[in-house]
Design an enzyme around this catalytic site. Structure first.
Site, PDB file in Angstrom:
ATOM      1  N   ARG A 102       0.849  -1.227   0.149  1.00 58.46           N
ATOM      2  CA  ARG A 102       0.047   0.026  -0.243  1.00 58.46           C
ATOM      3  C   ARG A 102       0.939   1.297   0.155  1.00 58.46           C
ATOM      4  O   ARG A 102       1.629   1.337   0.928  1.00 58.46           O
ATOM      5  CB  ARG A 102      -1.000   0.081   1.364  1.00 58.46           C
ATOM      6  CG  ARG A 102      -1.705   1.421   1.397  1.00 58.46           C
ATOM      7  CD  ARG A 102      -2.757   1.099   2.184  1.00 58.46           C
ATOM      8  NE  ARG A 102      -3.963   0.605   1.698  1.00 58.46           N
ATOM      9  CZ  ARG A 102      -5.099   0.623   2.117  1.00 58.46           C
ATOM     10  NH1 ARG A 102      -5.474   1.278   3.215  1.00 58.46           N
ATOM     11  NH2 ARG A 102      -6.195  -0.008   1.585  1.00 58.46           N
ATOM     12  N   ASP A 221     -17.122   7.480  -2.522  1.00 54.53           N
ATOM     13  CA  ASP A 221     -15.771   7.205  -1.683  1.00 54.53           C
ATOM     14  C   ASP A 221     -15.424   8.363  -0.870  1.00 54.53           C
ATOM     15  O   ASP A 221     -16.073   9.515  -1.080  1.00 54.53           O
ATOM     16  CB  ASP A 221     -14.649   6.902  -2.587  1.00 54.53           C
ATOM     17  CG  ASP A 221     -13.192   6.471  -1.832  1.00 54.53           C
ATOM     18  OD1 ASP A 221     -13.442   6.026  -0.641  1.00 54.53           O
ATOM     19  OD2 ASP A 221     -12.292   6.760  -2.213  1.00 54.53           O
ATOM     20  N   ARG A 289     -13.717  -8.324   0.603  1.00 56.03           N
ATOM     21  CA  ARG A 289     -12.399  -8.544   0.340  1.00 56.03           C
ATOM     22  C   ARG A 289     -11.446  -9.508   0.799  1.00 56.03           C
ATOM     23  O   ARG A 289     -10.623  -9.810   0.071  1.00 56.03           O
ATOM     24  CB  ARG A 289     -11.838  -7.047   1.382  1.00 56.03           C
ATOM     25  CG  ARG A 289     -12.383  -5.580   0.816  1.00 56.03           C
ATOM     26  CD  ARG A 289     -11.730  -5.220  -0.600  1.00 56.03           C
ATOM     27  NE  ARG A 289     -10.373  -5.235  -0.425  1.00 56.03           N
ATOM     28  CZ  ARG A 289      -9.361  -4.138   0.221  1.00 56.03           C
ATOM     29  NH1 ARG A 289     -10.201  -3.269   0.905  1.00 56.03           N
ATOM     30  NH2 ARG A 289      -8.329  -4.496  -0.078  1.00 56.03           N
TER      31      ARG A 289
HETATM   32  N1  NVA Z   1      -9.748   7.071  -1.727  1.00 55.98           N
HETATM   33  C1  NVA Z   1      -9.399   6.194  -0.408  1.00 55.98           C
HETATM   34  C2  NVA Z   1      -9.668   4.977  -0.390  1.00 55.98           C
HETATM   35  C3  NVA Z   1      -9.509   4.534   0.921  1.00 55.98           C
HETATM   36  C4  NVA Z   1      -9.905   2.808   0.852  1.00 55.98           C
HETATM   37  C5  NVA Z   1      -7.848   6.720  -0.019  1.00 55.98           C
HETATM   38  O1  NVA Z   1      -6.894   6.770  -0.853  1.00 55.98           O
HETATM   39  O2  NVA Z   1      -7.543   7.211   1.259  1.00 55.98           O
HETATM   40  N1   CP Z   2     -11.328  -0.033   1.662  1.00 53.24           N
HETATM   41  C1   CP Z   2     -10.064  -0.343   2.026  1.00 53.24           C
HETATM   42  O1   CP Z   2      -9.120  -0.490   1.468  1.00 53.24           O
HETATM   43  O2   CP Z   2      -9.897  -0.077   3.464  1.00 53.24           O
HETATM   44  P1   CP Z   2      -8.798  -0.094   4.378  1.00 53.24           P
HETATM   45  O3   CP Z   2      -8.021   1.320   3.977  1.00 53.24           O
HETATM   46  O4   CP Z   2      -9.330  -0.112   5.920  1.00 53.24           O
HETATM   47  O5   CP Z   2      -7.812  -1.065   3.830  1.00 53.24           O
END
Ligand code: NVA
Ligand code: CP
Length: 304
Positions: A102, A221, A289
């Site tokens: 991530r 979102d 998920r």
């Molecule tokens: N658009 C959000 C998605 C979180 C799962 C972010 O990037 O923080």
């Molecule tokens: N939707 C999603 O990716 O959630 P987290 O940020 O909690 O992993």
């Protein structure tokens, strides 16, 4: 060997194969029939940002598949002190069987994948969140809601992933954003190119009504993605009128689904009332998920 960085790298058949795999793995796990498809395999999970669902689904998923997942927060590993992505990737490749990252910048994923000899999975970047969107698609497939999708909100990583999914599968996607928060042009061009083959219909607008009218699935979102916290006040002003509420849902088709990737910020991108009316769908989506993560890892293992 394949990586899972963006759905743009996947065909419609690939995506459907992963979805079918997720359906069968989900069925097995509901029957408590956990099969060790990835026995003794190690997944490295590198997080530059917070996570609830992504971390838990990969960690639990790997456990249920007979493997092991390592949680590596950026602040605890040497990347946080300046070790290169290139060297980190080569080390992880020698000790693990798969990596999930991530990241703040999608370039980090590309760099990691370039030097990796193991499959690399995108667990969210600034541009895409493909694991999330496959969980959303799985939820649509399970509920037999395969019509048009309206995305209302920020032209962000989730919107981009919807563009990729729609353009690969070939459904109608309408994206309504406030002025100044439109989707990335490069991503849109890719989606439009894919649509020539899939016959997807992509509509980009600033008009919520145009997006939501008779839509079979409505989704949104957060207005403030991770890393945008200092823009919060400005964004709340700019997104005024974009809260998905009951009046807005009345414009959608009668039995429209509402999906949210979570975390949700009630009374900003979605009203409490819409959220609670659709909570079964939203938490199925969250649970999915887990099942989709397992399917993605098993699929990548199959094609290594
Ligand atoms: N658009 C959000 C998605 C979180 C799962 C972010 O990037 O923080
Ligand atoms: N939707 C999603 O990716 O959630 P987290 O940020 O909690 O992993």
């Amino acid at each position: 060997m394949r990586h899972f960085l963006t759905l743009d790298d996947f065909s419609k058949d690939d995506i459907n194969e992963i979805i079918q795999l997720a359906i069968s793995i989900k069925k097995e796990s509901k029957e408590k029939n956990f099969k060790s498809y990835l026995k003794n395999q190690k997944l490295a999970m590198i997080f530059e940002k917070s996570s609830t669902r992504t971390r838990v689904s990969f960690e639990v998923g790997m456990f249920e598949l007979g493997g092991y997942a390592l949680f590596l927060s950026k602040k605890d590993i040497q990347i946080g002190r300046g070790e290169s992505i290139k060297d980190t990737s080569r080390v992880i490749s020698r000790m693990c069987d798969m990596a999930m990252l991530r990241v703040n910048s999608h370039d980090t994923l590309d760099e990691f994948a370039k030097f990796s000899s193991i499959p690399v999975i995108n667990g969210l970047s600034d541009i895409y969140h493909p694991c999330q969107i496959l969980a959303d698609y799985l939820t649509m497939v399970e509920r037999d809601h395969l019509g048009s999708v309206a995305y209302i909100g920020d032209g962000n990583n989730i919107a981009h992933s919807w563009l990729m999914l729609a353009s690969k599968i070939g459904f109608e996607l309408r994206v309504a954003t406030p002025v100044g928060y439109e989707v990335n042009n490069e991503v849109l061009s890719k989606a439009l190119k894919n649509s020539e083959k899939s016959c997807a219909k992509i509509i980009i607008t600033n008009d919520i009504k145009k997006a939501i009218e008779n839509a079979d699935v409505v989704t949104t979102d957060t207005w403030i993605s991770m890393g945008q916290e200092e823009q919060k006040a400005q964004r709340i002003r700019d997104f005024k009128g974009f809260t998905v509420n009951d009046d807005m849902m009345k414009l959608a088709s009668k039995n429209a689904m509402f999906l949210h990737c979570l975390p949700a910020y009630k009374e900003y991108e979605v009203s409490e009332s819409v959220f609670e009316k659709h909570s079964d769908e939203i938490f199925d989506e969250a649970e999915n998920r887990l099942h989709i993560q397992k399917a993605i890892m098993v699929w990548l293992d199959k094609y290594r």
